[in-house]
Design a protein around this motif. Sequence first.
Motif, short mmCIF file in Angstrom:
data_model
loop_
_atom_site.label_atom_id
_atom_site.label_comp_id
_atom_site.label_asym_id
_atom_site.label_seq_id
_atom_site.Cartn_x
_atom_site.Cartn_y
_atom_site.Cartn_z
N GLU A 163 0.84 -1.19 0.00
CA GLU A 163 0.00 0.00 0.00
C GLU A 163 0.88 1.25 0.00
N ILE A 165 0.78 5.29 1.25
CA ILE A 165 0.13 6.41 1.92
C ILE A 165 0.78 7.66 1.35
N ILE A 195 -3.71 5.48 -0.16
CA ILE A 195 -4.38 6.25 0.88
C ILE A 195 -3.89 7.68 0.76
N HIS A 197 -3.35 11.57 2.00
CA HIS A 197 -3.18 12.29 3.27
C HIS A 197 -2.78 13.73 2.99
N GLU A 216 -8.40 4.25 -2.25
CA GLU A 216 -8.84 3.30 -1.22
C GLU A 216 -9.11 3.91 0.15
N GLY A 217 -8.63 5.11 0.41
CA GLY A 217 -8.88 5.70 1.71
C GLY A 217 -8.26 7.07 1.83
N ALA A 219 -6.45 9.56 4.88
CA ALA A 219 -5.94 9.69 6.25
C ALA A 219 -6.12 11.14 6.69
#
Length: 221
Positions: A163, A165, A195, A197, A216-217, A219
């Motif tokens: 993954e 970030i 992810i 951020h 996917e996301g 932060a």
Amino acid sequence: VIPWIEVKGSNLIKGINMEGLRVLGAPYRYSKFYSENGADELIYYDVVASLYGRKSILDIISKTAEKTFIPITVCGGIRTLDDIKKILGAGADRVCLNSAAIQNPSLISKSAEVFGSSTICINIQTTKDKKGNYFCYYNHGRELTNINVKDWAKKVEKKGAGEIILSSIDKEGSFEGIDINLLKTIRDIVKIPVIMHGGCNGPKNIVDAFNKIKFEGVAVA
């Protein structure tokens, strides 16, 4: 939505552009609140670990694992396989590498081989230069490299990271909104989860970004 919990020593702190840190309180109190209010993962980022080699994060992980039952990812100051083993042993589920991975890219493949790709994340910290290019930073955004983020993202995926970030130093702590251009730059070239951020200013910002580019996301500190 993944709470991004920045830690300095034993305290939760808040910064802007990865600087100007302000103390807020005990990290595990906040993590318990986040867990009870719908977060299904936490990211702990030790902001001075890479600079000073501190390991106070282990105590924070243990206390958090006792109070919450959601996955914990830990970033900051992780340099060796033994560091990863200790962090996972304290109760974390995954680790996130940046400085050590840039200085020693083989650590990514070695870590993935020992602990599994799903356990190894890479934090890519970056800003946009005057020509519109993104280059990697390490040591909590203090040290600039000549590594282009596109080249690095492809390399970490190839070496087995599970993954990415993706941290926008420009946007971090600013509430100016997610850097869509940066997100697209990386999303277009890797298949592993991304992810985002930095800069998120609310639920609408997340939804709008997701509708433009699937990721996917996010932060959020």
